[in-house]
Design an enzyme around this catalytic site. Sequence first.
Site, PDB file in Angstrom:
ATOM      1  N   LYS A  37      -2.604  16.020  -9.046  1.00  0.00           N
ATOM      2  CA  LYS A  37      -1.662  15.875 -10.148  1.00  0.00           C
ATOM      3  C   LYS A  37      -0.930  17.189 -10.433  1.00  0.00           C
ATOM      4  O   LYS A  37       0.251  17.187 -10.813  1.00  0.00           O
ATOM      5  CB  LYS A  37      -2.376  15.384 -11.405  1.00  0.00           C
ATOM      6  CG  LYS A  37      -2.831  13.932 -11.328  1.00  0.00           C
ATOM      7  CD  LYS A  37      -1.649  12.983 -11.139  1.00  0.00           C
ATOM      8  CE  LYS A  37      -2.078  11.524 -11.252  1.00  0.00           C
ATOM      9  NZ  LYS A  37      -0.941  10.589 -11.059  1.00  0.00           N
ATOM     10  N   THR A  50      -7.050   1.809 -22.385  1.00  0.00           N
ATOM     11  CA  THR A  50      -6.685   0.668 -21.552  1.00  0.00           C
ATOM     12  C   THR A  50      -7.878  -0.283 -21.453  1.00  0.00           C
ATOM     13  O   THR A  50      -8.932  -0.053 -22.058  1.00  0.00           O
ATOM     14  CB  THR A  50      -6.286   1.112 -20.129  1.00  0.00           C
ATOM     15  OG1 THR A  50      -7.464   1.576 -19.432  1.00  0.00           O
ATOM     16  CG2 THR A  50      -5.247   2.223 -20.168  1.00  0.00           C
ATOM     17  N   ASP A  67       0.871  -1.168   0.000  1.00  0.00           N
ATOM     18  CA  ASP A  67       0.000   0.000   0.000  1.00  0.00           C
ATOM     19  C   ASP A  67       0.911   1.222   0.000  1.00  0.00           C
ATOM     20  O   ASP A  67       1.557   1.531   0.998  1.00  0.00           O
ATOM     21  CB  ASP A  67      -0.893   0.001   1.241  1.00  0.00           C
ATOM     22  CG  ASP A  67      -1.894   1.146   1.242  1.00  0.00           C
ATOM     23  OD1 ASP A  67      -1.727   2.099   0.446  1.00  0.00           O
ATOM     24  OD2 ASP A  67      -2.842   1.107   2.049  1.00  0.00           O
ATOM     25  N   VAL A  68       0.996   1.912  -1.141  1.00  0.00           N
ATOM     26  CA  VAL A  68       1.946   3.013  -1.269  1.00  0.00           C
ATOM     27  C   VAL A  68       1.578   4.214  -0.403  1.00  0.00           C
ATOM     28  O   VAL A  68       2.347   5.166  -0.307  1.00  0.00           O
ATOM     29  CB  VAL A  68       2.087   3.450  -2.740  1.00  0.00           C
ATOM     30  CG1 VAL A  68       2.749   2.352  -3.562  1.00  0.00           C
ATOM     31  CG2 VAL A  68       0.738   3.848  -3.344  1.00  0.00           C
ATOM     32  N   TYR A 114      -8.427  14.860  -7.830  1.00  0.00           N
ATOM     33  CA  TYR A 114      -7.400  14.193  -8.632  1.00  0.00           C
ATOM     34  C   TYR A 114      -6.593  15.210  -9.434  1.00  0.00           C
ATOM     35  O   TYR A 114      -5.358  15.190  -9.437  1.00  0.00           O
ATOM     36  CB  TYR A 114      -8.076  13.194  -9.571  1.00  0.00           C
ATOM     37  CG  TYR A 114      -7.158  12.559 -10.588  1.00  0.00           C
ATOM     38  CD1 TYR A 114      -6.313  11.518 -10.232  1.00  0.00           C
ATOM     39  CD2 TYR A 114      -7.163  12.984 -11.914  1.00  0.00           C
ATOM     40  CE1 TYR A 114      -5.475  10.914 -11.173  1.00  0.00           C
ATOM     41  CE2 TYR A 114      -6.342  12.396 -12.863  1.00  0.00           C
ATOM     42  CZ  TYR A 114      -5.498  11.366 -12.481  1.00  0.00           C
ATOM     43  OH  TYR A 114      -4.666  10.782 -13.407  1.00  0.00           O
ATOM     44  N   ASN A 151       3.646   5.540 -10.622  1.00  0.00           N
ATOM     45  CA  ASN A 151       2.503   5.435 -11.524  1.00  0.00           C
ATOM     46  C   ASN A 151       1.179   5.229 -10.780  1.00  0.00           C
ATOM     47  O   ASN A 151       0.132   5.627 -11.291  1.00  0.00           O
ATOM     48  CB  ASN A 151       2.725   4.277 -12.499  1.00  0.00           C
ATOM     49  CG  ASN A 151       1.457   3.895 -13.229  1.00  0.00           C
ATOM     50  OD1 ASN A 151       1.010   4.593 -14.136  1.00  0.00           O
ATOM     51  ND2 ASN A 151       0.846   2.792 -12.819  1.00  0.00           N
TER      52      ASN A 151
END
Length: 261
Positions: free
Chosen positions: A161, A191, A64-65, A157, A91
């Site tokens: 960013k 994707t 879990d980053v 978000y 990423n």
Amino acid sequence: MTSAVSADADAIKLGLAGRVVLVTGGVRGVGAGISSVFAEQGATVVTCARRAVEGLPHEFHACDVRDEGSVVRLVDTIRERHGRLDVLVNNAGGSPYALAAEATPNFHRKIVELNLLAPLLVSQQANRLMQQQQGGGSIVNVCSVSGRRPTPGTAAYGTAKAGLENLTATLAVEWAPKIRVNAVVVGMVETEQSELFYGDAESIARVAATVPLGRLARPTDIGWAAAFLASDAASYISGATLEVHGGGEPPPYLAASSANK
């Protein structure tokens, strides 16, 4: 056309053979494209995600980053197994659609934590290792055009960013000369989850037609940009942002102007 592009890609050598690369969230979508390009270039690729994933072609660790202890363990494991960490690609990120007035404060906190604070946390731990090793290292942050324009439905978000771009420039100054820090600013990408964002195949085609280059990005397009920035070919590039968006988004007035009919 496809074979020509593949042949050209096969001929590109960026000198990444033997490098140890960590790609956070590198198991699907853009992350999988990034991982595949580094692997094709001969790098040892380590990926991570919150939940265990089976059958991946690269070394994988559940992490879990957003959690400091989990990130410390991951970087320590990479050092124990490989002796070094040459490249970090931040990423992991993303956001579901939620209008700013309707989303809860907790939702906004989690989105900012994942897309801004987590890359800072992972970068700190990578820096701890890279500063000690000969040759230093390279960090590539995956940013978004959402951080440069209005982003209805993903306000937190886009804000995160935008902050990640500033973080990129700041860390490039603080951690030089041992570590180069750069960013890839990503536009629309096709994707396995494209339909969640752009609708059905017909809708995706219409969206793609708005891009000057006539298509959405492939995940490997982002991978090549990240690999270049991490390579010695970019040895004098730090604190920079590379836009990978197919020419961007033409201003809406062009479609409405009679001069363009």
